[in-house]
Design a protein around this motif. Structure first.
Motif, PDB file in Angstrom:
ATOM      1  N   ASP A 132       0.622  -1.156   0.186  1.00  0.00           N
ATOM      2  CA  ASP A 132      -0.059   0.054  -0.016  1.00  0.00           C
ATOM      3  C   ASP A 132       1.028   1.167  -0.027  1.00  0.00           C
ATOM      4  O   ASP A 132       0.360   2.145  -0.720  1.00  0.00           O
ATOM      5  N   VAL A 133       1.964   1.139   0.877  1.00  0.00           N
ATOM      6  CA  VAL A 133       2.802   2.528   0.774  1.00  0.00           C
ATOM      7  C   VAL A 133       3.647   2.737  -0.537  1.00  0.00           C
ATOM      8  O   VAL A 133       3.531   3.666  -0.895  1.00  0.00           O
ATOM      9  N   ARG A 134       3.980   1.493  -1.153  1.00  0.00           N
ATOM     10  CA  ARG A 134       4.373   1.433  -2.507  1.00  0.00           C
ATOM     11  C   ARG A 134       3.453   2.578  -3.451  1.00  0.00           C
ATOM     12  O   ARG A 134       3.700   3.052  -4.417  1.00  0.00           O
ATOM     13  N   ARG A 135       2.325   1.778  -3.332  1.00  0.00           N
ATOM     14  CA  ARG A 135       1.372   2.463  -4.408  1.00  0.00           C
ATOM     15  C   ARG A 135       1.105   3.898  -4.248  1.00  0.00           C
ATOM     16  O   ARG A 135       0.952   4.811  -4.909  1.00  0.00           O
ATOM     17  N   ILE A 136       0.994   4.269  -2.962  1.00  0.00           N
ATOM     18  CA  ILE A 136       0.749   5.468  -2.430  1.00  0.00           C
ATOM     19  C   ILE A 136       2.111   6.535  -2.864  1.00  0.00           C
ATOM     20  O   ILE A 136       1.685   7.327  -3.543  1.00  0.00           O
ATOM     21  N   VAL A 137       3.027   6.034  -2.696  1.00  0.00           N
ATOM     22  CA  VAL A 137       4.178   6.769  -3.191  1.00  0.00           C
ATOM     23  C   VAL A 137       4.457   6.925  -4.543  1.00  0.00           C
ATOM     24  O   VAL A 137       4.710   7.982  -5.115  1.00  0.00           O
ATOM     25  N   ASP A 138       3.977   5.952  -5.403  1.00  0.00           N
ATOM     26  CA  ASP A 138       3.921   5.980  -6.535  1.00  0.00           C
ATOM     27  C   ASP A 138       2.892   7.023  -7.228  1.00  0.00           C
ATOM     28  O   ASP A 138       3.025   7.606  -8.453  1.00  0.00           O
ATOM     29  N   ALA A 139       1.939   7.302  -6.391  1.00  0.00           N
ATOM     30  CA  ALA A 139       0.774   8.390  -6.809  1.00  0.00           C
ATOM     31  C   ALA A 139       1.264   9.510  -6.578  1.00  0.00           C
ATOM     32  O   ALA A 139       0.650  10.666  -7.141  1.00  0.00           O
ATOM     33  N   LEU A 140       2.399  10.068  -5.674  1.00  0.00           N
ATOM     34  CA  LEU A 140       2.933  11.288  -5.508  1.00  0.00           C
ATOM     35  C   LEU A 140       3.342  11.968  -6.862  1.00  0.00           C
ATOM     36  O   LEU A 140       3.888  11.452  -7.579  1.00  0.00           O
ATOM     37  N   PRO A 141       3.226  13.163  -6.742  1.00  0.00           N
ATOM     38  CA  PRO A 141       4.197  14.066  -7.841  1.00  0.00           C
ATOM     39  C   PRO A 141       5.509  13.740  -7.959  1.00  0.00           C
ATOM     40  O   PRO A 141       6.165  13.506  -6.671  1.00  0.00           O
ATOM     41  N   GLU A 142       6.176  13.607  -8.927  1.00  0.00           N
ATOM     42  CA  GLU A 142       7.754  13.185  -8.945  1.00  0.00           C
ATOM     43  C   GLU A 142       8.562  14.054  -8.203  1.00  0.00           C
ATOM     44  O   GLU A 142       9.340  13.451  -7.481  1.00  0.00           O
ATOM     45  N   SER A 143       8.329  15.355  -7.945  1.00  0.00           N
ATOM     46  CA  SER A 143       9.443  16.088  -7.029  1.00  0.00           C
ATOM     47  C   SER A 143       9.380  15.326  -5.718  1.00  0.00           C
ATOM     48  O   SER A 143      10.223  15.374  -4.925  1.00  0.00           O
ATOM     49  N   GLN A 144       8.031  15.098  -5.176  1.00  0.00           N
ATOM     50  CA  GLN A 144       7.818  14.787  -3.755  1.00  0.00           C
ATOM     51  C   GLN A 144       8.553  13.235  -3.800  1.00  0.00           C
ATOM     52  O   GLN A 144       8.792  13.078  -2.510  1.00  0.00           O
ATOM     53  N   LYS A 145       7.921  12.508  -4.616  1.00  0.00           N
ATOM     54  CA  LYS A 145       8.484  11.267  -4.770  1.00  0.00           C
ATOM     55  C   LYS A 145      10.185  11.137  -4.507  1.00  0.00           C
ATOM     56  O   LYS A 145      10.382  10.241  -3.616  1.00  0.00           O
ATOM     57  N   GLU A 146      10.687  11.900  -5.340  1.00  0.00           N
ATOM     58  CA  GLU A 146      12.081  11.882  -5.127  1.00  0.00           C
ATOM     59  C   GLU A 146      12.702  12.322  -3.801  1.00  0.00           C
ATOM     60  O   GLU A 146      13.339  11.492  -3.226  1.00  0.00           O
ATOM     61  N   VAL A 147      12.085  13.276  -3.209  1.00  0.00           N
ATOM     62  CA  VAL A 147      12.617  13.631  -1.894  1.00  0.00           C
ATOM     63  C   VAL A 147      12.229  12.571  -0.712  1.00  0.00           C
ATOM     64  O   VAL A 147      13.308  12.342  -0.019  1.00  0.00           O
ATOM     65  N   LEU A 148      10.904  12.137  -0.863  1.00  0.00           N
ATOM     66  CA  LEU A 148      10.634  11.040  -0.018  1.00  0.00           C
ATOM     67  C   LEU A 148      11.540   9.752  -0.092  1.00  0.00           C
ATOM     68  O   LEU A 148      12.140   9.175   1.078  1.00  0.00           O
TER      69      LEU A 148
END
Length: 196
Positions: A132-148
């Protein structure tokens, strides 16, 4: 020491095994707060936590010096596992010496979830949460996903993230804040529970 702080855990382990004692100091500095907090959270006694913390790092030194550490890219998790095992050893010793009674209604020292090995159901739930966390992270905008990803999966500081992405530290912090807010929103909107 500042140069050592830029190395990964695995690089520091190799340097320490090859005779650079400052590399171990850098590892200790990097992980001591988290490991000590974990121990204290479970034992709830500073004196006991101090002893187990010291034993944890003595065991780590011995294991590294004897060449028995296997590199997996998860040094922090390995440290926590050693601390966890020493806590269990301490609890068993206390139980055998009858110093701690689990019959006491106020004592939950031994009978706690974080000390249990876990059931098949626990592992299945943990796997589902991870997915679930992976799916949620994948749904984030690219810049937010990158920092996270850099912060939580690569254990980078916000200064390192800012340098790697070419933005200011405040921008990196802001992206992390929005990433977490968006993750909470996505989880709520999709009725995803991310805890046991």
């Amino acid at each position: 020491m500042q140069e050592l702080a830029k190395l990964t855990d695995e690089q520091l382990v190799k340097a320490y095994v090859n005779g650079n004692n400052e590399a171990f100091d850098a590892l200790l500095l990097r992980h001591q707060a988290r490991v000590y907090s974990y121990i204290l959270h479970i034992v709830r006694n500073r004196d006991i936590a101090d002893d187990i913390f010291q034993d944890t790092f003595v065991k780590i030194i011995m294991t590294l010096k004897q060449g028995r550490y296997t590199e997996t890219g998860k040094f922090g998790a390995w440290l926590t596992r050693i601390a966890h095992n020493l806590i269990i050893d301490y609890c068993r010793q206390e139980k055998s010496e009858n110093c701690v009674s689990t019959d006491d209604e106020n004592s939950d020292f031994l009978n706690r979830r974080e000390l249990s090995v876990g059931t098949v159901e626990d592992y299945l739930v943990a796997d589902q949460i991870t997915a679930d966390v992976r799916r949620i992270v994948d749904a984030l905008p690219e810049s937010q996903k990158e920092v996270l990803t850099m912060r939580f999966y690569r254990d980078m500081s916000f200064k390192e993230i800012a340098e790697a992405t070419g933005v200011s530290i405040n921008t990196a912090l802001g992206r992390m804040r929005y990433a977490i807010m968006n993750m909470r929103r996505i989880a709520t909107e999709n009725n995803i529970v991310l805890t046991f």
